[in-house]
Design a protein around this motif. Structure first.
Motif, PDB file in Angstrom:
ATOM      1  N   GLY A  30       0.829  -1.202   0.000  1.00 48.15           N
ATOM      2  CA  GLY A  30       0.000   0.000   0.000  1.00 48.15           C
ATOM      3  C   GLY A  30       0.861   1.247   0.000  1.00 48.15           C
ATOM      4  O   GLY A  30       2.042   1.209   0.345  1.00 48.15           O
ATOM      5  N   TRP A  31       0.262   2.388  -0.385  1.00 49.02           N
ATOM      6  CA  TRP A  31       1.020   3.642  -0.396  1.00 49.02           C
ATOM      7  C   TRP A  31       1.528   4.016   0.982  1.00 49.02           C
ATOM      8  O   TRP A  31       2.661   4.522   1.094  1.00 49.02           O
ATOM      9  CB  TRP A  31       0.220   4.766  -1.021  1.00 49.02           C
ATOM     10  N   PRO A  32       0.755   3.813   2.051  1.00 48.97           N
ATOM     11  CA  PRO A  32       1.321   4.134   3.368  1.00 48.97           C
ATOM     12  C   PRO A  32       2.593   3.336   3.675  1.00 48.97           C
ATOM     13  O   PRO A  32       3.557   3.877   4.223  1.00 48.97           O
ATOM     14  CB  PRO A  32       0.193   3.781   4.342  1.00 48.97           C
ATOM     15  N   GLU A  33       2.610   2.046   3.291  1.00 47.91           N
ATOM     16  CA  GLU A  33       3.825   1.234   3.468  1.00 47.91           C
ATOM     17  C   GLU A  33       4.971   1.807   2.641  1.00 47.91           C
ATOM     18  O   GLU A  33       6.112   1.873   3.097  1.00 47.91           O
ATOM     19  CB  GLU A  33       3.582  -0.211   3.024  1.00 47.91           C
ATOM     20  N   TRP A  34       4.658   2.183   1.411  1.00 43.24           N
ATOM     21  CA  TRP A  34       5.681   2.725   0.520  1.00 43.24           C
ATOM     22  C   TRP A  34       6.274   4.018   1.081  1.00 43.24           C
ATOM     23  O   TRP A  34       7.490   4.182   1.150  1.00 43.24           O
ATOM     24  CB  TRP A  34       5.125   2.967  -0.879  1.00 43.24           C
ATOM     25  N   THR A  35       5.401   4.942   1.457  1.00 39.89           N
ATOM     26  CA  THR A  35       5.910   6.225   1.949  1.00 39.89           C
ATOM     27  C   THR A  35       6.700   6.065   3.237  1.00 39.89           C
ATOM     28  O   THR A  35       7.687   6.769   3.451  1.00 39.89           O
ATOM     29  CB  THR A  35       4.777   7.248   2.141  1.00 39.89           C
ATOM     30  N   GLU A  36       6.299   5.140   4.081  1.00 39.66           N
ATOM     31  CA  GLU A  36       7.056   4.875   5.311  1.00 39.66           C
ATOM     32  C   GLU A  36       8.459   4.349   4.979  1.00 39.66           C
ATOM     33  O   GLU A  36       9.451   4.808   5.539  1.00 39.66           O
ATOM     34  CB  GLU A  36       6.301   3.866   6.179  1.00 39.66           C
ATOM     35  N   GLN A  37       8.530   3.413   4.058  1.00 41.04           N
ATOM     36  CA  GLN A  37       9.822   2.838   3.669  1.00 41.04           C
ATOM     37  C   GLN A  37      10.709   3.883   2.983  1.00 41.04           C
ATOM     38  O   GLN A  37      11.891   3.996   3.284  1.00 41.04           O
ATOM     39  CB  GLN A  37       9.597   1.644   2.738  1.00 41.04           C
ATOM     40  N   PHE A  38      10.142   4.644   2.070  1.00 39.11           N
ATOM     41  CA  PHE A  38      10.901   5.661   1.350  1.00 39.11           C
ATOM     42  C   PHE A  38      11.382   6.741   2.319  1.00 39.11           C
ATOM     43  O   PHE A  38      12.546   7.165   2.261  1.00 39.11           O
ATOM     44  CB  PHE A  38      10.047   6.250   0.227  1.00 39.11           C
ATOM     45  N   GLY A  39      10.516   7.155   3.211  1.00 36.75           N
ATOM     46  CA  GLY A  39      10.904   8.151   4.205  1.00 36.75           C
ATOM     47  C   GLY A  39      12.024   7.656   5.107  1.00 36.75           C
ATOM     48  O   GLY A  39      12.939   8.413   5.460  1.00 36.75           O
ATOM     49  N   GLU A  63      16.471   1.948  -3.456  1.00 35.33           N
ATOM     50  CA  GLU A  63      16.770   1.282  -2.189  1.00 35.33           C
ATOM     51  C   GLU A  63      15.491   0.988  -1.414  1.00 35.33           C
ATOM     52  O   GLU A  63      15.319  -0.102  -0.866  1.00 35.33           O
ATOM     53  CB  GLU A  63      17.714   2.141  -1.353  1.00 35.33           C
ATOM     54  N   ALA A  64      14.578   1.939  -1.393  1.00 38.15           N
ATOM     55  CA  ALA A  64      13.305   1.730  -0.699  1.00 38.15           C
ATOM     56  C   ALA A  64      12.499   0.623  -1.373  1.00 38.15           C
ATOM     57  O   ALA A  64      11.896  -0.218  -0.698  1.00 38.15           O
ATOM     58  CB  ALA A  64      12.501   3.029  -0.665  1.00 38.15           C
ATOM     59  N   LEU A  65      12.503   0.602  -2.711  1.00 41.82           N
ATOM     60  CA  LEU A  65      11.767  -0.435  -3.433  1.00 41.82           C
ATOM     61  C   LEU A  65      12.375  -1.809  -3.161  1.00 41.82           C
ATOM     62  O   LEU A  65      11.642  -2.783  -2.946  1.00 41.82           O
ATOM     63  CB  LEU A  65      11.748  -0.137  -4.931  1.00 41.82           C
ATOM     64  N   GLU A  66      13.689  -1.891  -3.138  1.00 44.98           N
ATOM     65  CA  GLU A  66      14.339  -3.164  -2.818  1.00 44.98           C
ATOM     66  C   GLU A  66      13.943  -3.630  -1.418  1.00 44.98           C
ATOM     67  O   GLU A  66      13.633  -4.805  -1.213  1.00 44.98           O
ATOM     68  CB  GLU A  66      15.855  -3.025  -2.902  1.00 44.98           C
ATOM     69  N   ARG A  67      13.954  -2.708  -0.481  1.00 46.98           N
ATOM     70  CA  ARG A  67      13.603  -3.071   0.904  1.00 46.98           C
ATOM     71  C   ARG A  67      12.173  -3.555   1.029  1.00 46.98           C
ATOM     72  O   ARG A  67      11.908  -4.551   1.696  1.00 46.98           O
ATOM     73  CB  ARG A  67      13.831  -1.888   1.839  1.00 46.98           C
ATOM     74  N   ILE A  68      11.253  -2.834   0.414  1.00 44.74           N
ATOM     75  CA  ILE A  68       9.858  -3.239   0.553  1.00 44.74           C
ATOM     76  C   ILE A  68       9.623  -4.572  -0.156  1.00 44.74           C
ATOM     77  O   ILE A  68       8.860  -5.406   0.320  1.00 44.74           O
ATOM     78  CB  ILE A  68       8.879  -2.132   0.079  1.00 44.74           C
ATOM     79  N   CYS A  69      10.311  -4.790  -1.262  1.00 42.69           N
ATOM     80  CA  CYS A  69      10.161  -6.068  -1.981  1.00 42.69           C
ATOM     81  C   CYS A  69      10.723  -7.232  -1.172  1.00 42.69           C
ATOM     82  O   CYS A  69      10.143  -8.319  -1.169  1.00 42.69           O
ATOM     83  CB  CYS A  69      10.824  -5.993  -3.348  1.00 42.69           C
ATOM     84  N   THR A  70      11.832  -7.013  -0.462  1.00 41.28           N
ATOM     85  CA  THR A  70      12.381  -8.101   0.352  1.00 41.28           C
ATOM     86  C   THR A  70      11.543  -8.296   1.615  1.00 41.28           C
ATOM     87  O   THR A  70      11.304  -9.430   2.017  1.00 41.28           O
ATOM     88  CB  THR A  70      13.859  -7.866   0.703  1.00 41.28           C
ATOM     89  N   THR A  71      11.071  -7.206   2.195  1.00 43.26           N
ATOM     90  CA  THR A  71      10.226  -7.306   3.388  1.00 43.26           C
ATOM     91  C   THR A  71       8.931  -8.055   3.095  1.00 43.26           C
ATOM     92  O   THR A  71       8.487  -8.881   3.886  1.00 43.26           O
ATOM     93  CB  THR A  71       9.893  -5.897   3.940  1.00 43.26           C
ATOM     94  N   LYS A  72       8.350  -7.766   1.929  1.00 43.46           N
ATOM     95  CA  LYS A  72       7.091  -8.410   1.535  1.00 43.46           C
ATOM     96  C   LYS A  72       7.329  -9.761   0.852  1.00 43.46           C
ATOM     97  O   LYS A  72       6.397 -10.375   0.360  1.00 43.46           O
ATOM     98  CB  LYS A  72       6.319  -7.505   0.579  1.00 43.46           C
TER      99      LYS A  72
END
Length: 108
Positions: A30-39, A63-72
């Motif tokens: 979700g966008w909230p997850e994305w913005t939290e990770q990017f921030g 870097e944020a996209l890599e992190r969220i992809c590995t986290t998920k």
């Protein structure tokens, strides 16, 4: 009439943006997850200035996209690292102006 200014400085900026939007549209996050990770990535890098959408912004974006992809569990960190290394090798092995192809540095 002048041509409009490009929205993105480099093609890969547009590509990583589009990939993020696509993953969101597929309900990968979700966008909230994305913005939290990017921030969080921006904060870790000590970014306290307004970013202009250039290299620093999109490197943090990746870097944020890599992190969220590995986290998920959409991708494995080791696989992403291997892909990045492969692209770096291919880029360095490609003559200036030629299309960079993954695996181009490997003997046939």
């Amino acid at each position: 009439m002048r041509a409009p200014e490009p929205v993105f400085e480099a093609p890969w900026h547009a590509q990583v943006f589009a990939l993020t939007v696509h993953l969101h549209a597929q309900a990968a996050f979700g966008w909230p997850e994305w913005t939290e990770q990017f921030g969080a990535v921006l904060a870790e890098h000590g970014v306290d200035k307004e970013l202009d959408g250039g290299e620093d912004y999109f490197l943090a974006w990746v870097e944020a996209l890599e992190r969220i992809c590995t986290t998920k569990e959409l991708a494995e960190a080791q696989v992403l690292a291997q892909l990045k290394e492969g692209w770096a090798r291919a880029y360095l092995a490609t003559p200036h102006g030629a299309v960079v192809r993954l695996g181009a540095d490997e003997p046939e």
